[in-house]
Enzyme design. Structure first.
Site, mmCIF file in Angstrom:
data_model
loop_
_atom_site.group_PDB
_atom_site.id
_atom_site.type_symbol
_atom_site.label_atom_id
_atom_site.label_comp_id
_atom_site.label_asym_id
_atom_site.label_seq_id
_atom_site.Cartn_x
_atom_site.Cartn_y
_atom_site.Cartn_z
ATOM 1 N N ASP A 120 44.229 59.336 68.136
ATOM 2 C CA ASP A 120 43.226 58.305 67.850
ATOM 3 C C ASP A 120 41.881 58.930 67.500
ATOM 4 O O ASP A 120 41.538 60.000 67.990
ATOM 5 C CB ASP A 120 43.084 57.406 69.092
ATOM 6 C CG ASP A 120 42.424 56.083 68.762
ATOM 7 O OD1 ASP A 120 42.205 55.793 67.573
ATOM 8 O OD2 ASP A 120 42.109 55.344 69.711
ATOM 9 N N ASN A 131 49.461 48.340 62.862
ATOM 10 C CA ASN A 131 48.608 48.975 61.835
ATOM 11 C C ASN A 131 48.707 48.305 60.464
ATOM 12 O O ASN A 131 47.852 48.516 59.600
ATOM 13 C CB ASN A 131 48.930 50.471 61.694
ATOM 14 C CG ASN A 131 48.404 51.314 62.829
ATOM 15 O OD1 ASN A 131 48.945 52.365 63.153
ATOM 16 N ND2 ASN A 131 47.322 50.859 63.466
HETATM 17 C C1 FPP Z 1 44.011 56.473 64.667
HETATM 18 O O1 FPP Z 1 42.730 56.659 64.119
HETATM 19 C C2 FPP Z 1 44.997 57.061 63.811
HETATM 20 C C3 FPP Z 1 45.929 56.375 63.092
HETATM 21 C C4 FPP Z 1 46.057 54.912 63.085
HETATM 22 C C5 FPP Z 1 46.895 57.043 62.252
HETATM 23 C C6 FPP Z 1 47.323 58.395 62.729
HETATM 24 C C7 FPP Z 1 47.751 59.097 61.532
HETATM 25 C C8 FPP Z 1 47.532 60.395 61.254
HETATM 26 C C9 FPP Z 1 46.943 61.371 62.189
HETATM 27 C C10 FPP Z 1 47.896 60.923 59.922
HETATM 28 C C11 FPP Z 1 49.331 60.759 59.553
HETATM 29 C C12 FPP Z 1 50.268 61.272 60.564
HETATM 30 C C13 FPP Z 1 51.348 62.034 60.290
HETATM 31 C C14 FPP Z 1 52.318 62.394 61.362
HETATM 32 C C15 FPP Z 1 51.588 62.522 58.942
HETATM 33 P P1 FPP Z 1 41.863 55.373 63.816
HETATM 34 O O2 FPP Z 1 41.888 55.147 62.350
HETATM 35 O O3 FPP Z 1 42.333 54.233 64.654
HETATM 36 O O4 FPP Z 1 40.465 55.899 64.285
HETATM 37 P P2 FPP Z 1 39.288 55.019 64.872
HETATM 38 O O5 FPP Z 1 39.811 54.367 66.123
HETATM 39 O O6 FPP Z 1 38.240 56.035 65.156
HETATM 40 O O7 FPP Z 1 38.883 54.045 63.814
#
Ligand code: FPP
Length: 236
Positions: free
Chosen positions: A23, A71
């Site tokens: 996250d 998501n």
């Molecule tokens: C949370 O950050 C992250 C995600 C919803 C996606 C996680 C994906 C990756 C790390 C990249 C793809 C993964 C792989 C395995 C190829 P957020 O966007 O919720 O961050 P925030 O809470 O700060 O807005």
């Protein structure tokens, strides 16, 4: 379940299975006045380093929460960027996984995703299916409540009694080692519908570090803290 804590002088039990809620990509980007997608791109770089570290540290399984059933509610542009990153992640890492004996898994209902993503994933799963080393499970279109409901439905359809054991046998993680340690980055302290069943006796480790800044040193820090914790599994 044999789960006694190690006695003084005995080595702590090895960690077999670690899962991570990755996250903070968006906040990482926001702090730098960059588009959110740049945070996700840097998040993928962090994934690559952590997969390598997990293999080096002898983990049997690493499960990564990449895309939840919730998501889909994000703006279309961000969903599409995440899908593109997912595809690129598979394309650019598959040979390394295959030659390092890594077994790629997907947990979640990934077949509901776009046909090109599904085809790419199926090819990657087949390419590493014969490997015998660490499992890297990527959670895609994953929600724990959905997983448990799907498992319960399979047990019911088969006519078996619904018990913790029969449900566990139909979870997406059925052939993986029990979850030992669940990590969440970015300071949020909740499970967000991730591995709710599997986390029943897992140790939880939360860090303020945003996912793109998470390095193998942080993973090692979590493992070291795990080694010092006493797991009682409800006993004394
Ligand atoms: C949370 O950050 C992250 C995600 C919803 C996606 C996680 C994906 C990756 C790390 C990249 C793809 C993964 C792989 C395995 C190829 P957020 O966007 O919720 O961050 P925030 O809470 O700060 O807005």
């Amino acid at each position: 379940m044999s789960a006694a804590a190690p006695k003084a002088g005995e080595p702590a039990p090895a960690v077999r299975h670690v899962a991570i809620i990755m996250d903070g990509n968006g906040r990482w980007a926001k702090k730098r006045h960059l588009p959110r997608v740049v945070g996700h791109q840097r998040g993928v770089e962090a994934v690559r380093a952590i997969v390598r570290a997990a293999a080096r540290l002898g983990l049997e399984a690493l499960t990564l929460y990449a895309f939840s059933t919730e998501n889909w509610r994000r703006p279309e542009e961000e969903v599409s960027a995440l899908m593109g990153l997912m595809k690129r992640f598979i394309l650019s890492n598959l040979e390394e996984f295959a030659s390092n004996n890594i077994r790629l898994r997907i947990i979640g209902d990934y077949r509901a995703m776009a046909a090109d993503v599904v085809a790419l994933i199926d090819g990657a799963l087949a390419r590493t299916a014969g490997n015998t080393g660490p499992i890297v499970a990527v959670a895609l279109n994953y929600g724990s409540q959905d997983e448990i409901a799907r498992a319960a439905a399979k047990v019911a359809t088969s006519g078996r009694a619904i018990t913790p054991e029969t449900i566990a046998s139909e979870l997406d993680t059925a052939d993986m080692p029990p979850l030992d340690l669940l990590i969440r980055t970015s300071g949020e302290v909740r499970l967000s519908n991730f591995l709710l069943w599997q986390a029943a006796y897992a140790e939880l480790w939360f860090t303020e570090v945003l996912w793109p800044d998470f390095t193998p040193v942080h993973l090692e820090e979590a493992l070291a803290e795990f080694a010092g914790r006493e797991r009682r599994y409800g006993g004394r």
